[in-house]
Design a protein around this motif. Structure first.
Motif, PDB file in Angstrom:
ATOM      1  N   UNK A   7       9.239   4.047  12.919  1.00 28.27           N
ATOM      2  CA  UNK A   7       8.540   4.427  11.692  1.00 28.27           C
ATOM      3  C   UNK A   7       9.539   4.479  10.543  1.00 28.27           C
ATOM      4  N   UNK A   8       9.365   3.623   9.575  1.00 31.96           N
ATOM      5  CA  UNK A   8      10.268   3.593   8.430  1.00 31.96           C
ATOM      6  C   UNK A   8       9.485   3.764   7.138  1.00 31.96           C
ATOM      7  N   UNK A   9      10.220   4.102   6.074  1.00 33.95           N
ATOM      8  CA  UNK A   9       9.581   4.228   4.776  1.00 33.95           C
ATOM      9  C   UNK A   9      10.418   5.077   3.851  1.00 33.95           C
ATOM     10  N   UNK A  10      10.038   5.125   2.575  1.00 33.43           N
ATOM     11  CA  UNK A  10      10.818   5.878   1.586  1.00 33.43           C
ATOM     12  C   UNK A  10      10.617   7.390   1.702  1.00 33.43           C
ATOM     13  N   UNK A  11      11.377   8.118   0.902  1.00 32.09           N
ATOM     14  CA  UNK A  11      11.378   9.580   0.942  1.00 32.09           C
ATOM     15  C   UNK A  11       9.981  10.167   0.771  1.00 32.09           C
ATOM     16  N   UNK A  12       9.643  11.112   1.629  1.00 32.18           N
ATOM     17  CA  UNK A  12       8.404  11.900   1.539  1.00 32.18           C
ATOM     18  C   UNK A  12       7.133  11.052   1.566  1.00 32.18           C
ATOM     19  N   UNK A  13       7.195   9.922   2.242  1.00 30.42           N
ATOM     20  CA  UNK A  13       5.996   9.086   2.357  1.00 30.42           C
ATOM     21  C   UNK A  13       5.055   9.603   3.441  1.00 30.42           C
ATOM     22  N   UNK A  14       5.593  10.455   4.337  1.00 31.37           N
ATOM     23  CA  UNK A  14       4.778  10.986   5.432  1.00 31.37           C
ATOM     24  C   UNK A  14       5.228  10.487   6.798  1.00 31.37           C
ATOM     25  N   UNK A  15       6.441   9.902   6.869  1.00 34.67           N
ATOM     26  CA  UNK A  15       6.969   9.377   8.134  1.00 34.67           C
ATOM     27  C   UNK A  15       7.068  10.451   9.213  1.00 34.67           C
ATOM     28  N   UNK A  16       7.670  11.574   8.841  1.00 32.91           N
ATOM     29  CA  UNK A  16       7.925  12.625   9.824  1.00 32.91           C
ATOM     30  C   UNK A  16       6.625  13.209  10.354  1.00 32.91           C
ATOM     31  N   UNK A 125       4.243   4.015   3.282  1.00 35.16           N
ATOM     32  CA  UNK A 125       4.544   4.070   1.844  1.00 35.16           C
ATOM     33  C   UNK A 125       3.541   4.991   1.136  1.00 35.16           C
ATOM     34  N   UNK A 126       3.875   5.376  -0.086  1.00 36.46           N
ATOM     35  CA  UNK A 126       2.960   6.086  -0.985  1.00 36.46           C
ATOM     36  C   UNK A 126       3.590   5.968  -2.370  1.00 36.46           C
ATOM     37  N   UNK A 127       2.812   6.170  -3.422  1.00 33.04           N
ATOM     38  CA  UNK A 127       3.364   6.035  -4.768  1.00 33.04           C
ATOM     39  C   UNK A 127       4.463   7.084  -4.973  1.00 33.04           C
ATOM     40  N   UNK A 128       5.451   6.777  -5.820  1.00 37.97           N
ATOM     41  CA  UNK A 128       6.523   7.753  -6.071  1.00 37.97           C
ATOM     42  C   UNK A 128       5.971   9.095  -6.568  1.00 37.97           C
ATOM     43  N   UNK A 129       4.937   9.057  -7.415  1.00 35.14           N
ATOM     44  CA  UNK A 129       4.381  10.302  -7.958  1.00 35.14           C
ATOM     45  C   UNK A 129       3.751  11.149  -6.844  1.00 35.14           C
ATOM     46  N   UNK A 130       3.026  10.497  -5.949  1.00 36.59           N
ATOM     47  CA  UNK A 130       2.410  11.221  -4.830  1.00 36.59           C
ATOM     48  C   UNK A 130       3.485  11.812  -3.928  1.00 36.59           C
ATOM     49  N   UNK A 177       3.523  -2.900  10.532  1.00 36.51           N
ATOM     50  CA  UNK A 177       2.225  -2.675   9.896  1.00 36.51           C
ATOM     51  C   UNK A 177       2.433  -1.613   8.813  1.00 36.51           C
ATOM     52  N   UNK A 178       2.027  -1.926   7.576  1.00 34.34           N
ATOM     53  CA  UNK A 178       2.214  -0.963   6.484  1.00 34.34           C
ATOM     54  C   UNK A 178       1.002  -0.035   6.373  1.00 34.34           C
ATOM     55  N   UNK A 179       1.283   1.266   6.248  1.00 35.24           N
ATOM     56  CA  UNK A 179       0.226   2.253   5.987  1.00 35.24           C
ATOM     57  C   UNK A 179       0.555   2.920   4.653  1.00 35.24           C
ATOM     58  N   UNK A 180      -0.328   2.750   3.682  1.00 30.65           N
ATOM     59  CA  UNK A 180      -0.159   3.376   2.366  1.00 30.65           C
ATOM     60  C   UNK A 180      -0.913   4.701   2.382  1.00 30.65           C
ATOM     61  N   UNK A 181      -0.168   5.828   2.333  1.00 30.29           N
ATOM     62  CA  UNK A 181      -0.805   7.143   2.468  1.00 30.29           C
ATOM     63  C   UNK A 181      -1.178   7.762   1.118  1.00 30.29           C
ATOM     64  N   UNK A 182      -1.024   6.993   0.013  1.00 24.60           N
ATOM     65  CA  UNK A 182      -1.283   7.570  -1.315  1.00 24.60           C
ATOM     66  C   UNK A 182      -2.657   8.239  -1.372  1.00 24.60           C
ATOM     67  N   UNK A 183      -3.656   7.559  -0.853  1.00 25.32           N
ATOM     68  CA  UNK A 183      -5.018   8.098  -0.935  1.00 25.32           C
ATOM     69  C   UNK A 183      -5.542   8.537   0.433  1.00 25.32           C
ATOM     70  N   UNK A 184      -4.617   8.783   1.383  1.00 24.22           N
ATOM     71  CA  UNK A 184      -5.044   9.187   2.728  1.00 24.22           C
ATOM     72  C   UNK A 184      -4.631  10.624   3.006  1.00 24.22           C
ATOM     73  N   UNK A 185      -5.515  11.395   3.622  1.00 24.40           N
ATOM     74  CA  UNK A 185      -5.117  12.711   4.119  1.00 24.40           C
ATOM     75  C   UNK A 185      -4.279  12.513   5.371  1.00 24.40           C
TER      76      UNK A 185
END
Ligand SMILES: Nc1ncnc2c1ncn2[C@@H]1O[C@H](COP(=O)(O)OP(=O)(O)O)[C@@H](O)[C@H]1O
Ligand SMILES: Nc1ccn([C@@H]2O[C@H](COP(=O)(O)OP(=O)(O)O)[C@@H](O)[C@H]2O)c(=O)n1
Length: 202
Positions: A7-16, A125-130, A177-185
Motif C-alpha cells: 500500500x503506497x501513497x502520499x501523506x495522510x491519504x489513508x494508507x495506514x 490518494x486524496x486531494x492535498x486539502x482533504x 490499483x488506485x483508490x482515491x479516498x477524497x470523497x470516500x468514508x
C-alpha cells in the motif's frame, strides 16, 4: 505461504487506516514503514548521524513516543531522500514482506522497490486539502497546536520531496490499483481495498 499487500501513497491519504484493517481482516502482519523513517528522522533531530541511526535501528526506536509530529514527518522525508539510509532499511522490509502467513506494508515504495512481486498493490490518494484537513484534525486531537495552513504546507512540501527524489520516488507501480479516498468514508475506502485483495487472492 507468502502473500504481500503493498500500500503506497502520499501523506495522510489513508494508507495506514486501510493497511491496519486489511491486516485484521485477513490475519496478516502489518508494517507501517513510515515509522522506520520517522524513527531515523527523530534521531537526526536529536543530533545523531542518520545513517548510524538507520543501521542501528531497534524495535524500541520504532515503537517510541513522539514519532507522529509534523517536525518528525519532515525530518523523515529528508532522511528518506538519502540512498544509504534507504539501503540500510531494505533487508528488514523485504524479509517482513515475504514472511509466512501474509503481510501488509504501507509506505511510498512498497510496490515499486521493496516488494515488486507483491500479489496485491494499492495506491491510495486524496486531494492535498482533504489530506491536510484529516491530518490537522488528528494532530489537534493528539494535543498539538498548529494551524490547517501549516499542515497543508507540510503536505505539499513532503509530496514534492517524496515524488522528486532520485531514489525510490513516490509513484504508483504499473500494476497498482488506485483508490482515491477524497470523497470516500473509511468504510467505503476499506471495502474497495478488500475487493482488490479478494480479486488477487482468487
Ligand atoms: N477515507 C477516509 N475518510 C475520512 N478520514 C480518513 C479516511 N482515511 C483515513 N482517514 C483519517 O485521516 C487521518 C490520516 O489517515 P492515515 O491512515 O493515518 O493516513 P496515512 O497512513 O496515509 O498517513 C487519520 O486520522 C484517519 O483516521
Ligand atoms: N516506504 C516509505 C515510507 C515512508 N517514507 C518517508 O517517510 C516519511 C514519513 O512517512 P509516513 O508514512 O509516516 O507519513 P504519513 O503518510 O503518515 O504522513 C514520508 O514523507 C517519506 O519521505 C519513505 O520514503 N518510504
Amino acid at each position: 505461504m507468502a502473500f504481500t499487500i503493498a500500500i503506497d501513497g502520499p501523506a495522510a491519504s489513508g494508507k495506514g487506516t486501510i493497511a491496519r484493517q486489511l491486516a485484521a481482516r485477513f490475519g496478516y502482519a502489518h508494517l507501517d514503514t513510515g515509522l522506520l523513517y520517522r524513527a531515523v528522522g527523530k534521531q537526526m533531530l536529536d543530533g545523531r548521524d542518520p545513517l548510524d541511526a538507520a543501521q542501528a535501528l531497534t524495535p524500541e526506536d520504532v515503537a517510541g513516543e513522539g514519532l507522529r509530529t509534523n517536525a518528525v514527518g519532515q525530518a523523515a522525508s529528508r532522511v528518506a531522500a538519502l540512498p544509504e539510509v534507504r539501503k540500510a532499511l531494505l533487508d528488514f522490509q523485504r524479509a517482513f514482506a515475504r514472511r509466512d502467513g501474509g503481510a501488509v506494508l504501507d509506505g511510498r515504495d512498497i510496490g515499486t522497490v521493496i516488494c515488486p512481486e507483491a500479489e496485491a498493490k494499492i495506491f491510495v490518494i486524496a486531494s492535498p486539502e482533504t489530506r491536510a484537513e484529516r491530518r490537522h484534525k488528528e494532530l489537534v486531537e493528539a494535543g498539538h497546536d498548529l494551524s490547517y495552513d501549516e499542515v497543508l504546507a507540510d503536505v505539499h512540501e513532503r509530496d514534492e520531496r517524496d515524488m522528486g527524489r532520485a531514489d525510490a520516488p513516490l509513484k504508483p507501480a504499473a500494476d497498482a490499483v488506485t483508490i482515491d479516498t477524497t470523497a470516500l468514508g473509511i468504510d467505503e475506502a476499506v471495502a474497495r481495498a478488500i475487493a482488490v485483495v479478494e480479486a488477487a487472492r482468487g
